[in-house]
Design an enzyme around this catalytic site. Structure first.
Site, short mmCIF file in Angstrom:
data_model
loop_
_atom_site.label_atom_id
_atom_site.label_comp_id
_atom_site.label_asym_id
_atom_site.label_seq_id
_atom_site.Cartn_x
_atom_site.Cartn_y
_atom_site.Cartn_z
N SER A 50 0.91 -1.20 -0.14
CA SER A 50 -0.02 -0.01 -0.12
C SER A 50 0.89 1.20 -0.14
CB SER A 50 -1.00 -0.01 1.35
OG SER A 50 -0.09 0.00 2.59
C1 LIG Z 1 2.93 -0.56 3.93
S1 LIG Z 1 3.66 -0.92 2.52
C2 LIG Z 1 4.94 0.32 2.35
C3 LIG Z 1 4.53 1.83 2.34
C4 LIG Z 1 5.70 2.53 1.71
N1 LIG Z 1 6.59 2.88 2.38
C5 LIG Z 1 4.93 3.62 0.65
O1 LIG Z 1 4.85 4.83 1.17
O2 LIG Z 1 4.22 3.28 -0.13
C6 LIG Z 1 4.80 -2.35 3.29
C7 LIG Z 1 5.64 -2.77 2.13
O3 LIG Z 1 6.76 -3.60 2.88
C8 LIG Z 1 6.93 -4.74 2.00
N2 LIG Z 1 7.72 -5.92 2.46
C9 LIG Z 1 6.68 -6.91 3.61
N3 LIG Z 1 7.84 -7.28 4.05
C10 LIG Z 1 9.14 -7.06 3.80
C11 LIG Z 1 10.61 -7.40 4.05
N4 LIG Z 1 10.82 -8.44 4.80
N5 LIG Z 1 11.54 -6.89 3.42
C12 LIG Z 1 11.23 -5.70 2.48
N6 LIG Z 1 9.70 -5.31 2.11
C13 LIG Z 1 8.97 -5.93 2.87
C14 LIG Z 1 5.49 -5.21 1.42
O4 LIG Z 1 5.93 -6.02 0.02
C15 LIG Z 1 4.88 -3.75 1.10
O5 LIG Z 1 5.24 -3.21 -0.16
#
Ligand SMILES: C[S@@+](CC[C@H](N)C(=O)[O-])C[C@H]1O[C@@H](n2cnc3c(N)ncnc32)[C@H](O)[C@@H]1O
Length: 380
Positions: free
Chosen positions: A99
């Site tokens: 997101s």
């Molecule tokens: C809430 S979203 C990030 C929001 C982002 N910073 C933005 O402004 O659009 C969380 C993200 O963390 C990623 N994610 C989840 N686990 C992760 C990991 N172990 N390492 C890197 N990214 C990860 C997900 O795929 C997702 O895209």
């Protein structure tokens, strides 16, 4: 039609008025970075409260799209680790897996991180790249590294950043894995939640460095903690005010489980009502006490199911109208939760901002008040 710049300015004005944006450099970033470039499509929750939750696909062709992008709201861009809005024509179920986080939270966290010009930051969870772009605007491309576990998300974020002329270092891989994020940083900011802090993060920022991360778990409770690294494998800090929640980092997500069956167990009268877990901090305390338990349902109708041992706690009402809890399995989940709720209550039932955390190479401990207060160990 209202222009993107006018909508951005209006959002920045609202965030200033609400107190979420008071640093002039971050305000300039909020006014300059167009969010719509990072969210070419998304999902909106179908209201009111569908069960299971349904999400409606939305694209720039939908009426009010641009105005919606400048609501202070999280825009879900991916479900179940692969599904995008352009893949579906009708409302659909699924678990949000990426997101663009609501701008007030993104900007509040960047400000809370307290980084100054010239400092190097590692962001965990690039997602759409919007928060990364804000970081580049404030700190410069050379000082921003961001890691995303999902290749498709990472590629879309990279294209959007490039389109606007930003060139941070972008990594694709598990941001919890020290070999992936190996580098030299002054601070780390995570936009996904973890059940415990990966020790590799402390090594990456080194002595005196800052880690800002949301601790979460399978009961759906969260607390944002700002840690200072105090030595190899050591860190300490306090939880911050507000109600911050994030999707769990993929390696810390609840593993798949078989369908839940409420087998018989030992029934007793509950001292605390289960609705206490509807409370923001009450649920947090329960999660500290039973860190591998999942919570299903809410209110009077809820189940705690321990992912590690299969232990269960569920509720009913006896003939005299008292709440009964039935517990089964090696861990008496509700007894543990009640003990923790009582300790929290005795301490004055503070919000998460009354809690702190200490990390040593042996353990990660969350406490109330100070290190001598009631405390719980995180599952490391
Ligand atoms: C809430 S979203 C990030 C929001 C982002 N910073 C933005 O402004 O659009 C969380 C993200 O963390 C990623 N994610 C989840 N686990 C992760 C990991 N172990 N390492 C890197 N990214 C990860 C997900 O795929 C997702 O895209």
């Amino acid at each position: 039609m209202t222009t993107s710049q006018a909508l951005r300015d209006a959002l920045a004005d609202r965030l200033k008025a609400s107190g979420d944006l008071d640093d002039p450099a971050w305000e300039r970033a909020a006014r300059d970075v167009p969010r719509e470039v990072f969210v070419p499509d998304g999902f909106m929750r179908v209201l009111p409260g569908t069960h299971p939750t349904l999400y409606k696909p939305v694209t720039p062709a939908c009426e009010g799209w641009l105005e919606g992008v400048y609501d202070d709201a999280t825009l879900i861009t991916q479900l179940d680790g692969h599904l995008r809005a352009v893949d579906v024509a009708a409302p659909t179920g699924g678990d949000p897996t990426s997101s663009s986080t609501l701008p007030s939270l993104v900007l509040r966290m960047w400000q809370q991180l307290g980084v100054r010009s010239g400092q190097r930051v590692l962001e965990i969870g690039t997602g759409t790249g919007y928060s990364t772009a804000l970081g580049c605007h404030r700190l410069g491309d050379a000082n921003v590294t961001s890691v995303e576990v999902d290749r498709g998300n990472a590629e879309r974020a990279a294209a959007a950043l490039k389109h606007l002329g930003y060139a941070p270092t972008l990594l694709v891989g598990d941001g919890l894995d020290a070999t992936v994020i190996d580098g030299d940083y002054d601070a780390l900011i995570a936009t996904c939640a973890v059940r415990h802090v990966p020790y590799g993060w402390l090594d990456q920022v080194g002595d005196g460095g800052t880690v800002l991360v949301t601790l979460g778990g399978w009961m759906g409770a969260y607390g944002l903690v700002k840690l200072t690294v105090t030595g190899r494998g050591h860190a300490t800090g306090r939880f911050l005010p507000g109600t911050t929640s994030f999707m769990m980092a993929r390696p810390h997500s609840r593993p798949p489980r078989p369908p839940l069956v409420l087998l018989p167990g030992q029934a007793t009268t509950a001292e605390w009502p289960p609705v206490q877990l509807d409370d923001w901090t009450g649920r947090w305390v329960a999660q500290l006490a039973a860190p591998s338990a999942e919570r299903l349902g809410g209110g009077e109708v809820q189940v705690l199911s321990d992912v590690a041992t299969g232990s269960l706690a569920y509720f009913g009402v006896d003939g005299e109208g008292r709440t009964q809890v039935t517990q089964r399995g090696p861990i008496p989940l509700w007894d543990r939760v009640e003990d923790a709720l009582s300790e929290w209550d005795t301490a004055g039932a503070p919000h998460q901002s009354g809690f702190g955390m200490t990390i040593t190479p042996e353990a990660q401990t969350v406490w109330i008040g100070d290190e001598r207060g009631p405390s719980w160990r995180l599952p490391v």
